[in-house]
Design a protein around this motif. Sequence first.
Motif, PDB file in Angstrom:
ATOM      1  N   ILE A  94      -4.558  50.927  80.036  1.00  0.00           N
ATOM      2  CA  ILE A  94      -3.832  52.094  80.543  1.00  0.00           C
ATOM      3  C   ILE A  94      -2.384  51.714  80.828  1.00  0.00           C
ATOM      4  CG2 ILE A  94      -3.647  53.727  82.471  1.00  0.00           C
ATOM      5  CD1 ILE A  94      -6.633  53.887  82.551  1.00  0.00           C
ATOM      6  N   GLU A  95      -2.209  50.548  81.423  1.00  0.00           N
ATOM      7  CA  GLU A  95      -0.846  50.077  81.673  1.00  0.00           C
ATOM      8  C   GLU A  95      -0.099  49.901  80.347  1.00  0.00           C
ATOM      9  OE1 GLU A  95       0.886  47.114  85.043  1.00  0.00           O
ATOM     10  OE2 GLU A  95      -0.070  46.158  83.340  1.00  0.00           O
ATOM     11  N   GLU A  96      -0.826  49.456  79.343  1.00  0.00           N
ATOM     12  CA  GLU A  96      -0.213  49.274  78.016  1.00  0.00           C
ATOM     13  C   GLU A  96       0.354  50.613  77.515  1.00  0.00           C
ATOM     14  OE1 GLU A  96      -2.811  47.444  75.075  1.00  0.00           O
ATOM     15  OE2 GLU A  96      -1.579  48.252  73.465  1.00  0.00           O
ATOM     16  N   ILE A  97      -0.438  51.683  77.644  1.00  0.00           N
ATOM     17  CA  ILE A  97       0.060  52.995  77.189  1.00  0.00           C
ATOM     18  C   ILE A  97       1.270  53.410  78.019  1.00  0.00           C
ATOM     19  CG2 ILE A  97      -0.473  55.435  76.851  1.00  0.00           C
ATOM     20  CD1 ILE A  97      -3.281  54.826  76.291  1.00  0.00           C
ATOM     21  N   ILE A  98       1.192  53.182  79.313  1.00  0.00           N
ATOM     22  CA  ILE A  98       2.309  53.608  80.169  1.00  0.00           C
ATOM     23  C   ILE A  98       3.581  52.818  79.851  1.00  0.00           C
ATOM     24  CG2 ILE A  98       3.109  53.674  82.574  1.00  0.00           C
ATOM     25  CD1 ILE A  98       0.362  54.670  83.321  1.00  0.00           C
ATOM     26  N   MET A  99       3.416  51.528  79.588  1.00  0.00           N
ATOM     27  CA  MET A  99       4.588  50.723  79.226  1.00  0.00           C
ATOM     28  C   MET A  99       5.179  51.170  77.879  1.00  0.00           C
ATOM     29  SD  MET A  99       3.369  46.950  80.570  1.00  0.00           S
ATOM     30  CE  MET A  99       4.757  45.988  79.936  1.00  0.00           C
ATOM     31  N   SER A 100       4.310  51.459  76.903  1.00  0.00           N
ATOM     32  CA  SER A 100       4.844  51.940  75.608  1.00  0.00           C
ATOM     33  C   SER A 100       5.518  53.285  75.785  1.00  0.00           C
ATOM     34  CB  SER A 100       3.762  52.145  74.546  1.00  0.00           C
ATOM     35  OG  SER A 100       2.728  51.247  74.670  1.00  0.00           O
ATOM     36  N   THR A 101       4.968  54.091  76.686  1.00  0.00           N
ATOM     37  CA  THR A 101       5.572  55.405  76.916  1.00  0.00           C
ATOM     38  C   THR A 101       6.979  55.243  77.476  1.00  0.00           C
ATOM     39  OG1 THR A 101       3.386  56.260  77.433  1.00  0.00           O
ATOM     40  CG2 THR A 101       5.257  57.632  78.065  1.00  0.00           C
ATOM     41  N   LYS A 102       7.134  54.293  78.372  1.00  0.00           N
ATOM     42  CA  LYS A 102       8.452  54.036  78.945  1.00  0.00           C
ATOM     43  C   LYS A 102       9.429  53.629  77.835  1.00  0.00           C
ATOM     44  CE  LYS A 102       8.383  52.357  83.319  1.00  0.00           C
ATOM     45  NZ  LYS A 102       8.110  51.256  84.271  1.00  0.00           N
ATOM     46  N   MET A 103       8.941  52.775  76.949  1.00  0.00           N
ATOM     47  CA  MET A 103       9.745  52.322  75.814  1.00  0.00           C
ATOM     48  C   MET A 103      10.141  53.512  74.939  1.00  0.00           C
ATOM     49  SD  MET A 103       8.199  49.097  73.770  1.00  0.00           S
ATOM     50  CE  MET A 103       7.965  49.945  72.197  1.00  0.00           C
ATOM     51  N   MET A 104       9.162  54.355  74.664  1.00  0.00           N
ATOM     52  CA  MET A 104       9.398  55.520  73.822  1.00  0.00           C
ATOM     53  C   MET A 104      10.396  56.470  74.477  1.00  0.00           C
ATOM     54  SD  MET A 104       6.883  58.603  72.925  1.00  0.00           S
ATOM     55  CE  MET A 104       7.383  59.251  74.536  1.00  0.00           C
ATOM     56  N   ARG A 105      10.269  56.579  75.781  1.00  0.00           N
ATOM     57  CA  ARG A 105      11.154  57.457  76.538  1.00  0.00           C
ATOM     58  C   ARG A 105      12.625  57.048  76.336  1.00  0.00           C
ATOM     59  NH1 ARG A 105      10.765  60.349  81.670  1.00  0.00           N
ATOM     60  NH2 ARG A 105       8.618  59.860  82.138  1.00  0.00           N
ATOM     61  N   GLU A 106      12.866  55.733  76.388  1.00  0.00           N
ATOM     62  CA  GLU A 106      14.241  55.238  76.179  1.00  0.00           C
ATOM     63  C   GLU A 106      14.697  55.498  74.736  1.00  0.00           C
ATOM     64  OE1 GLU A 106      13.858  51.132  77.254  1.00  0.00           O
ATOM     65  OE2 GLU A 106      13.314  51.677  79.320  1.00  0.00           O
ATOM     66  N   MET A 107      13.772  55.214  73.823  1.00  0.00           N
ATOM     67  CA  MET A 107      14.115  55.339  72.412  1.00  0.00           C
ATOM     68  C   MET A 107      14.386  56.792  72.021  1.00  0.00           C
ATOM     69  SD  MET A 107      11.768  54.101  69.300  1.00  0.00           S
ATOM     70  CE  MET A 107      10.776  55.597  69.421  1.00  0.00           C
ATOM     71  N   LEU A 108      13.501  57.693  72.475  1.00  0.00           N
ATOM     72  CA  LEU A 108      13.622  59.093  72.048  1.00  0.00           C
ATOM     73  C   LEU A 108      14.919  59.732  72.525  1.00  0.00           C
ATOM     74  CD1 LEU A 108      10.201  60.895  72.139  1.00  0.00           C
ATOM     75  CD2 LEU A 108      11.505  60.019  70.228  1.00  0.00           C
ATOM     76  N   GLY A 109      15.437  59.228  73.630  1.00  0.00           N
ATOM     77  CA  GLY A 109      16.697  59.758  74.120  1.00  0.00           C
ATOM     78  C   GLY A 109      17.793  59.631  73.075  1.00  0.00           C
ATOM     79  N   THR A 110      17.609  58.665  72.152  1.00  0.00           N
ATOM     80  CA  THR A 110      18.673  58.392  71.174  1.00  0.00           C
ATOM     81  C   THR A 110      18.378  58.960  69.784  1.00  0.00           C
ATOM     82  OG1 THR A 110      17.687  56.317  70.426  1.00  0.00           O
ATOM     83  CG2 THR A 110      19.121  56.180  72.348  1.00  0.00           C
ATOM     84  N   ILE A 111      17.186  59.529  69.583  1.00  0.00           N
ATOM     85  CA  ILE A 111      16.837  60.007  68.239  1.00  0.00           C
ATOM     86  C   ILE A 111      17.022  61.517  68.086  1.00  0.00           C
ATOM     87  CG2 ILE A 111      15.000  60.294  66.523  1.00  0.00           C
ATOM     88  CD1 ILE A 111      13.843  57.750  67.208  1.00  0.00           C
TER      89      ILE A 111
END
Lengths: 195, 195
Positions: free
Chosen positions: A74-91
């Motif tokens: 579950i933490e793995e999904i939450i950490m990837s989500t955080k990563m995605m959150r940063e990335m999507l801001g730029t796409i």
Amino acid sequence: MKERILEKAQELYLKLGFRRVTMDDIATELGMSKKTIYQHFADKNALVEECSSYFLNKEKCREQEVAEQANDPIEEIIMSTKMMREMLGTINPVAFHDLQKYYPKAWAQYLQHKSHFLEVVKNNLLKGIEKGLYRADLDIEILSRLRIESVDMAFNPDIFPEKKYRLLDIQLAFIDHFIRGIVTEKGLKAYEAIK
Amino acid sequence: MKERILEKAQELYLKLGFRRVTMDDIATELGMSKKTIYQHFADKNALVEECSSYFLNKEKCREQEVAEQANDPIEEIIMSTKMMREMLGTINPVAFHDLQKYYPKAWAQYLQHKSHFLEVVKNNLLKGIEKGLYRADLDIEILSRLRIESVDMAFNPDIFPEKKYRLLDIQLAFIDHFIRGIVTEKGLKAYEAIK
């Protein structure tokens, strides 16, 4: 030098779309001549393709890091989500359509990356079931596909017109819903605790 | 007579695909001459289109019945699922692709039906939230779209090759996951009680 070009090209492509950004734009932004860029990349097609594989490789590395660092699935999904959150801001979603429409080789790389992502999701589901965080009766094959395809669904302007929906909101709603749909009671508690 | 033709055409189209079934096949199955069919339908295109709207209208009526009969929104989903379970047993995924590829007018009807289905799902979500069965913080616009698009996703052979997956299994896994992803604790109990 090559990496500097790739970094800048990626930044511009993701922000404005692969089609709109010219070799001139990239040269101007980098304060270098177009000739220098052409010393490293035969043409725009080559640059777009290298840029995509450069980007996808970085993604892959980050995903691996996340999988290693996370204490549980579950933490793995939450950490990837955080990563995605940063990335999507730029796409810009346009970048995604451009690739699909005008750069078939780069798009093929993306599709290959998707099958890697499918494995990541499947592993996550397996680990979660083992730990009693996800329900034991999940259909891993079907739900992992639902998960990865819904990432693409969020990019589809026929379903989610860009003027009405923010890409990030859609992805976050999908992830939240996906997790809630798979967890056990124990998993739900863990999710709400770290969310 | 017209209805008898529509019923038989629908049965054959859904079982074998819209493209494969000829006017001759339908006439033979009904034990009537092709001339009789052409008295009611100008050509195959006309028959396919009337058949689709006939089918979709029946679906719509059944959905309305279900919404009226169900005691609560969760029961409504379970009753529609039962309906879908019966229907899917008779549909060859090919029929779906045929429509999309070769009968654009009939496909347009399907897309229109989809926007009706979207309203049905949104209403269901609203009712569920009111009754405390679904979480109050659901994003109704986003999740209702996820729900209806995942119905189509299940029909996509690039995602779920027909040889590996049964359409019904996919739809059932999606619905089960969708419900679990939206319920409150109270809703989950209600769901598990009537499932």
